[in-house]
Design a protein around this motif. Structure first.
Motif, short mmCIF file in Angstrom:
data_model
loop_
_atom_site.label_atom_id
_atom_site.label_comp_id
_atom_site.label_asym_id
_atom_site.label_seq_id
_atom_site.Cartn_x
_atom_site.Cartn_y
_atom_site.Cartn_z
N ARG A 76 -5.37 5.86 -5.13
CA ARG A 76 -6.01 5.34 -6.35
C ARG A 76 -5.61 3.89 -6.61
N GLN A 77 -5.10 3.21 -5.60
CA GLN A 77 -4.68 1.83 -5.78
C GLN A 77 -5.88 0.90 -5.84
N VAL A 113 0.88 -1.17 0.00
CA VAL A 113 0.00 0.00 0.00
C VAL A 113 0.91 1.22 0.00
N TYR A 114 0.79 2.07 -1.02
CA TYR A 114 1.57 3.30 -1.07
C TYR A 114 1.01 4.31 -0.09
N GLN A 120 -0.15 7.29 -7.46
CA GLN A 120 -1.08 6.18 -7.23
C GLN A 120 -1.66 6.17 -5.82
N ASN A 172 -6.71 5.62 0.08
CA ASN A 172 -6.82 4.27 -0.48
C ASN A 172 -8.09 3.62 0.05
N ALA A 191 4.79 6.57 -8.88
CA ALA A 191 4.25 5.76 -7.77
C ALA A 191 3.46 6.63 -6.81
#
Length: 133
Positions: free
Chosen positions: A79-80, A10-11, A76, A125, A73
């Motif tokens: 928006r993952q 998870v970013y 994102q 997220n 990255a």
């Protein structure tokens, strides 16, 4: 042959804030938090209390990547792909998430296969919490 999924990344924007959110608000257990070398990024993983063999890797792209890769990255974050989590009492979890200040999108939904709700982490997220019939 592939045997199991052990980690999902998870970013996140901030290591400490993400770790505090997952452990404090979601009740996950910290599995690891260690530097990847003297000047390197942190390797941070958390697990649902009932599933220690599965870990979410909380990865801050700005510390792991450089240049365009870091920018791509980081875009994102929020928006993952949605991660699906299991609940054994979705009403109690809904109350706990709401009380902890977690963003929950709408009420618990009744569906043919069970019940679910959608919530967001501190960076946007999305997660689907499900309770099967």
């Amino acid at each position: 042959m592939i045997q199991a999924v052990t980690h999902v990344t998870v970013y996140v924007k901030d290591d400490d804030e993400a770790l505090a959110f997952f452990t404090g608000k979601l009740g996950f257990k910290k599995q690891s938090d260690s530097p990847m070398g003297p000047e390197g990024p942190r390797w941070i993983t958390v697990s649902p209390v009932g599933q220690p063999d599965f870990e979410l890797t909380l990865l801050n792209p700005s510390t792991w990547f450089k240049g365009e890769e870091a920018r791509t990255a980081s875009e994102q974050i929020g928006r993952q792909a949605m991660i699906v989590l299991a609940s054994d009492d979705i009403e109690a979890d809904h109350r706990a998430l709401t009380a902890a200040g977690v963003t929950v999108e709408g009420p618990v939904r009744d569906l043919p296969w069970g019940r679910d709700l959608i919530f967001k982490d501190l960076h946007g997220n999305r997660y689907n919490l499900v309770q099967s019939k």
